[in-house]
Design a protein around this motif. Structure first.
Motif, short mmCIF file in Angstrom:
data_model
loop_
_atom_site.label_atom_id
_atom_site.label_comp_id
_atom_site.label_asym_id
_atom_site.label_seq_id
_atom_site.Cartn_x
_atom_site.Cartn_y
_atom_site.Cartn_z
N HIS A 47 0.89 -1.07 0.31
CA HIS A 47 0.01 -0.16 0.00
C HIS A 47 0.88 1.35 -0.11
O HIS A 47 2.14 1.10 0.41
CB HIS A 47 -1.18 -0.10 1.45
N ASP A 49 1.65 3.51 1.98
CA ASP A 49 1.70 3.94 3.41
C ASP A 49 2.69 5.13 3.43
O ASP A 49 2.52 5.99 4.25
CB ASP A 49 2.27 2.67 4.24
N TRP A 52 1.01 8.23 2.15
CA TRP A 52 -0.14 8.56 2.93
C TRP A 52 0.40 9.17 4.26
O TRP A 52 -0.13 10.09 4.76
CB TRP A 52 -0.95 7.21 3.17
N ILE A 171 -7.40 -2.13 5.19
CA ILE A 171 -6.46 -1.11 5.83
C ILE A 171 -7.28 -0.40 6.46
O ILE A 171 -6.62 0.81 7.23
CB ILE A 171 -5.50 -0.58 4.56
#
Length: 395
Positions: A47, A49, A52, A171
């Protein structure tokens, strides 16, 4: 990475200095990650991450949420800028559509003080995520046909039903589920929203295999008499439809921003290629057969961007009715423009448009998502036909 062309030469007339500064700052963040980063984490089944997390620390994820809960105190206008610029850099964050835009907005506007204190700070800084569950196998996104129902079980709620194509449940710390409860006076079912924590007993998720290449996975949800405390209900039981559309309008605006960013990225790649790829002693961009379709794509992205800004500003001004019409139009226009830009970009690059190096081929599938979700282009045309033009309904 090649920078996408600016969104508008007259941008200073359309956005505040603060909004332009935000756009530039987010574009710089996106450039540090870029398409290569997005492709790598997708290929590895991971992902976004790192992106983000950094976006959260910089205050971009919660720019639309109240300051008292750690947000930026701005609106959907600013959050749409964030998503568009990350998309234009080749690394869109789909969960921006869901977590701060839909769930954060609904909780901010209608949640209790306890719900706001529990969820908004984490949604604002990115440490928590929330998914959104409305679509059902037999109802799509038609809130009037949703069969997920909630009934009283003492002071608790018991929630039962199925959802499909729910993004990022794996998630997310919780999912905002759209269900229906029975009106005690009329016996009719009415929509209500419930926060369901990810580890709640009876709440199961199953991945849906997709051809779409994206870090965010799609899931089917099964809720079998999921017992929820009374405070899992968001807002008033009798105001569910109002609360639902308070989240759906930002969803449409953010989907438009998602499509705009994708289209701008693709167009930027195509323009750079057309400037530098030389055939018959001159760049291919000198040929009108190449240049004109790119110019048309740029014009249509610009027009869709204007409608997206209008929709966001109407929503932020509190005009839910006006925002509803504009948000649907923005989503329609941006989806069409984004898809056309991607298609033309791939065509401009020829064989190179299908290579991993240029990162355009995967967008052929992704660009269609905005046409289909969260509401199809045909349903938007239905809405505009009877709501804007006053024509009779066909359904």
């Amino acid at each position: 990475m090649t920078e996408a062309p600016p969104t508008s030469a007259g941008q200073a007339l359309l956005e505040t200095t603060e909004q332009r500064d935000l756009r530039a700052a987010v574009a710089a963040l996106g450039a540090r990650y870029g398409r290569a980063y997005f492709q790598r984490v997708t290929a590895e089944g991971k992902h976004t991450d790192e992106l983000w997390g950094e976006a959260g620390k910089l205050g971009y994820l919660g720019v639309n949420l109240p300051e008292r809960y750690g947000g930026g105190g701005r609106g959907v206008t600013e959050l749409a800028i964030v998503l568009e610029e990350l998309g234009a850099a080749g690394c869109p964050l789909l969960m921006l559509v869901v977590s701060p835009a839909i769930c954060g907005t609904v909780i901010s506007r209608f949640g209790t003080d306890e719900q706001r204190a529990r969820w908004l700070p984490g949604l604002a800084d990115g440490s928590r995520k929330m998914a959104f569950g409305i679509t059902e196998p037999d109802a799509g996104s038609n809130s009037h046909r949703i069969t997920t129902t909630a009934r009283r079980g003492g002071t608790d709620w018991l929630l039962t039903g199925r959802k499909v194509f729910i993004s990022g449940v794996d998630i997310a710390d919780a999912t905002l589920i759209v269900g229906r409860t029975e009106d005690s006076r009329t016996g009719r079912l009415k929509p209500c929203l419930f926060i369901v924590d990810r580890d709640t007993p009876g709440f199961e998720r199953r991945p849906i295999p997709m051809e779409l290449q994206a870090p965010e996975k799609q899931f089917e949800l099964v809720l079998d008499d999921v017992r929820l405390p009374a405070d899992a209900l968001v807002g008033e039981e009798d105001a569910g439809l109002l609360q639902l559309f308070a989240g759906l309008n930002p969803e449409r605006i953010m989907t438009a921003a998602f499509a705009l960013g994708m289209g701008r990225y693709a167009l930027g790649q195509a323009v750079d290629y057309a400037r530098t790829r030389t055939v018959w002693k001159q760049p291919i961009g000198a040929h009108q057969a190449v240049a004109h379709p790119l110019a048309q794509a740029h014009i249509e992205l610009e027009l869709a961007g204007l409608m997206t800004r209008k929709a966001a500003q109407l929503y932020d001004a509190g005009d839910d009715v006006g925002a509803g019409e504009a948000a649907n139009m923005a989503k329609y226009a941006a989806a069409e423009a984004g898809l056309k830009a991607v298609d033309q970009a791939v065509h401009t690059l020829g064989g190179n448009g299908l290579t991993t190096e240029y990162g355009l081929a995967a967008l052929l599938n992704a660009a269609r998502v905005a046409r289909i979700a969260p509401v199809s282009r045909e349903m938007i045309l239905n809405y505009v036909s009877h709501s804007s033009l006053g024509l009779p309904k066909s359904y």
